[in-house]
Write a protein that holds these residues in place. Structure first.
Motif, PDB file in Angstrom:
ATOM      1  N   GLU A 195      22.863  63.884  17.486  1.00  7.15           N
ATOM      2  CA  GLU A 195      21.747  63.017  18.296  1.00  7.15           C
ATOM      3  C   GLU A 195      21.475  61.804  18.044  1.00  7.15           C
ATOM      4  O   GLU A 195      21.633  60.576  18.539  1.00  7.15           O
ATOM      5  CB  GLU A 195      20.976  64.471  19.230  1.00  7.15           C
ATOM      6  N   SER A 203      22.246  71.651  26.740  1.00  8.38           N
ATOM      7  CA  SER A 203      21.107  71.051  27.025  1.00  8.38           C
ATOM      8  C   SER A 203      21.690  69.114  27.182  1.00  8.38           C
ATOM      9  O   SER A 203      21.159  69.059  26.181  1.00  8.38           O
ATOM     10  CB  SER A 203      19.964  71.517  26.478  1.00  8.38           C
ATOM     11  N   LYS A 204      22.322  68.850  28.579  1.00  2.73           N
ATOM     12  CA  LYS A 204      21.543  67.504  28.598  1.00  2.73           C
ATOM     13  C   LYS A 204      20.321  66.557  28.626  1.00  2.73           C
ATOM     14  O   LYS A 204      20.469  65.798  28.093  1.00  2.73           O
ATOM     15  CB  LYS A 204      22.030  67.426  29.922  1.00  2.73           C
ATOM     16  N   GLU A 205      18.975  67.226  28.736  1.00  4.43           N
ATOM     17  CA  GLU A 205      17.696  66.909  28.409  1.00  4.43           C
ATOM     18  C   GLU A 205      18.093  66.557  27.307  1.00  4.43           C
ATOM     19  O   GLU A 205      17.791  65.684  26.993  1.00  4.43           O
ATOM     20  CB  GLU A 205      16.460  68.155  30.011  1.00  4.43           C
ATOM     21  N   ARG A 206      17.708  67.606  26.393  1.00  6.44           N
ATOM     22  CA  ARG A 206      17.648  67.243  24.606  1.00  6.44           C
ATOM     23  C   ARG A 206      18.739  66.098  24.013  1.00  6.44           C
ATOM     24  O   ARG A 206      18.607  66.449  22.840  1.00  6.44           O
ATOM     25  CB  ARG A 206      17.327  68.766  24.028  1.00  6.44           C
ATOM     26  N   TYR A 207      20.054  66.765  24.973  1.00  5.69           N
ATOM     27  CA  TYR A 207      20.931  66.340  23.905  1.00  5.69           C
ATOM     28  C   TYR A 207      21.390  64.989  24.697  1.00  5.69           C
ATOM     29  O   TYR A 207      23.212  64.935  25.086  1.00  5.69           O
ATOM     30  CB  TYR A 207      21.885  66.861  23.409  1.00  5.69           C
ATOM     31  N   PRO A 208      20.743  64.132  24.937  1.00  2.00           N
ATOM     32  CA  PRO A 208      21.369  63.294  26.145  1.00  2.00           C
ATOM     33  C   PRO A 208      22.463  61.900  25.753  1.00  2.00           C
ATOM     34  O   PRO A 208      23.188  61.550  26.453  1.00  2.00           O
ATOM     35  CB  PRO A 208      19.584  61.628  26.905  1.00  2.00           C
ATOM     36  N   THR A 239      25.453  63.912  25.029  1.00  2.00           N
ATOM     37  CA  THR A 239      26.582  64.455  26.058  1.00  2.00           C
ATOM     38  C   THR A 239      26.761  62.849  26.854  1.00  2.00           C
ATOM     39  O   THR A 239      28.059  63.003  27.378  1.00  2.00           O
ATOM     40  CB  THR A 239      25.327  65.207  27.397  1.00  2.00           C
ATOM     41  N   LYS A 294      22.481  77.130  25.830  1.00  4.53           N
ATOM     42  CA  LYS A 294      21.405  76.015  26.920  1.00  4.53           C
ATOM     43  C   LYS A 294      20.124  76.392  26.087  1.00  4.53           C
ATOM     44  O   LYS A 294      19.598  75.097  25.482  1.00  4.53           O
ATOM     45  CB  LYS A 294      21.673  76.272  28.158  1.00  4.53           C
TER      46      LYS A 294
END
Lengths: 226, 226
Positions: free
Chosen positions: B148, B185-190, B193, B224
């Motif tokens: 990330e 998780s899209k939030e933690r790994y934008p 993603t 997740k």
């Protein structure tokens, strides 16, 4: 040329040794280097972490280029200094294919070797199982038989992928050298023994021999029954 | 040109998928191929064993050249068809170093992914430990955070090692694609993603998408919380 290179390394680490052999073969003697101790956790020092967020050795820098993965560093050195020293990846298509095949196949040997010789290092005591260690030894035996067969096919005095020393040997030797160190059977693996005796005398290998191996020539014979 | 190529492969196998992507990127569509079932043990069939004593997929043949290790096969295809299709290893020294570094770093991601998602497949029941699985999940989390960060540094819309799709992406995507499939998780790994959404639309990736993944789009969300 080698004066703008810096290698952080650990004694006996197969990935470090690969890069050291490649540097020797490409006539890049005179590179700066620093021997660090895994036991003391020096591979996690700030100097390394700045260049290598994994905190692993080798950590290698050439000018402003940083290449830490050992296989990447070796490929980089070969491409960058193609016409200097030993050509490690041949131009001929068929020869090149065999060199690449054997070079990348060594990852499997290295893993199987680790799973036997460093089982206690990698697996915490409560998670160790005799059944796992037994299976790992069987896997290593199968692996060694495969490489013995490869050398058998290549014929007497051959390197791993042909008449010339190549990237296949650069990748293979540092992982393989642990096996005779722990008692490889000369009777069951005559070709691997012959290969080992030949390659260990090569100047690039002698110049990069792990310092702590010089102090202690063997580590027993736990592999003699393989 | 591709008519004298033969690929034996398994659906969803990251090593197989790497070679398939490389073949697509090098415009080598039209190669012969055979989809085999790991579940049925077809990778140990005589046809494969004759070319690949390890009985593994991919098994790849081009004319009379056999290159079965996936990374070796990809490098071979790039060298052999350098000026055809996508150039996967750039000429520029610095760019090339980064491509090689990231390409070979993917082996670690792949291993950490296997150790979580295929733990029960690789570890016999009596040897499984909650403590090991927990540690493996932590290691995978650390690994994902690293990647990330790499993408964060590269900037918006970048591939793994620059503006252009490269060997780094060929090696990375097939291993990484398992992670969103199990609930990244899209939030933690934008960034990961965004990268995934971009690369999965690439023609070479769509053309080589694992057939059994088309039937079943996800496999739950066990990742997740990572």
């Amino acid at each position: 040329m080698a004066g703008d290179m810096m290698l952080y390394w650990g004694s006996g680490s197969p990935p470090c040794w690969k890069v050291q052999i490649a540097l020797e073969e490409k006539n890049l003697q005179g590179y700066h280097h620093k021997l660090l101790s895994f036991d003391k956790g020096e591979h996690k020092c700030e100097e390394v972490m700045k260049l290598n967020p994994r905190g692993q050795l080798p950590t290698f820098k050439h000018g402003d280029v940083v290449v830490n993965e050992s296989m990447a560093a070796c490929m980089y050195l070969e491409n960058r200094f193609k016409s200097q020293g030993t050509q490690l990846i041949p131009d001929d298509v068929k020869e090149q294919a065999l060199v690449l095949q054997r070079a990348f196949e060594t990852s499997t040997l290295q893993q199987k070797m680790y799973e036997v010789l460093f089982y206690e290092y990698y697996v915490p005591e409560p998670e160790r199982h005799e059944s796992a260690l037994k299976r790992n030894r069987e896997n290593l035996k199968t692996e060694l038989q495969l490489w013995e067969g490869y050398l058998q096919q290549m014929g007497k005095g051959s390197f791993l992928a042909g008449k010339n020393f190549s990237m296949a040997d650069v990748f293979f030797f540092p992982a393989f050298a642990y096996i005779p160190r722990f008692g490889l059977s000369k009777e069951r693996y005559p070709k691997l023994t012959e290969y080992y005796e030949m390659v260990k005398e090569r100047p690039s290998i002698k110049a990069s021999w792990p310092p702590h191996w010089l102090e202690k020539a063997t580590e027993g014979d736990t592999l003699k029954d393989l």
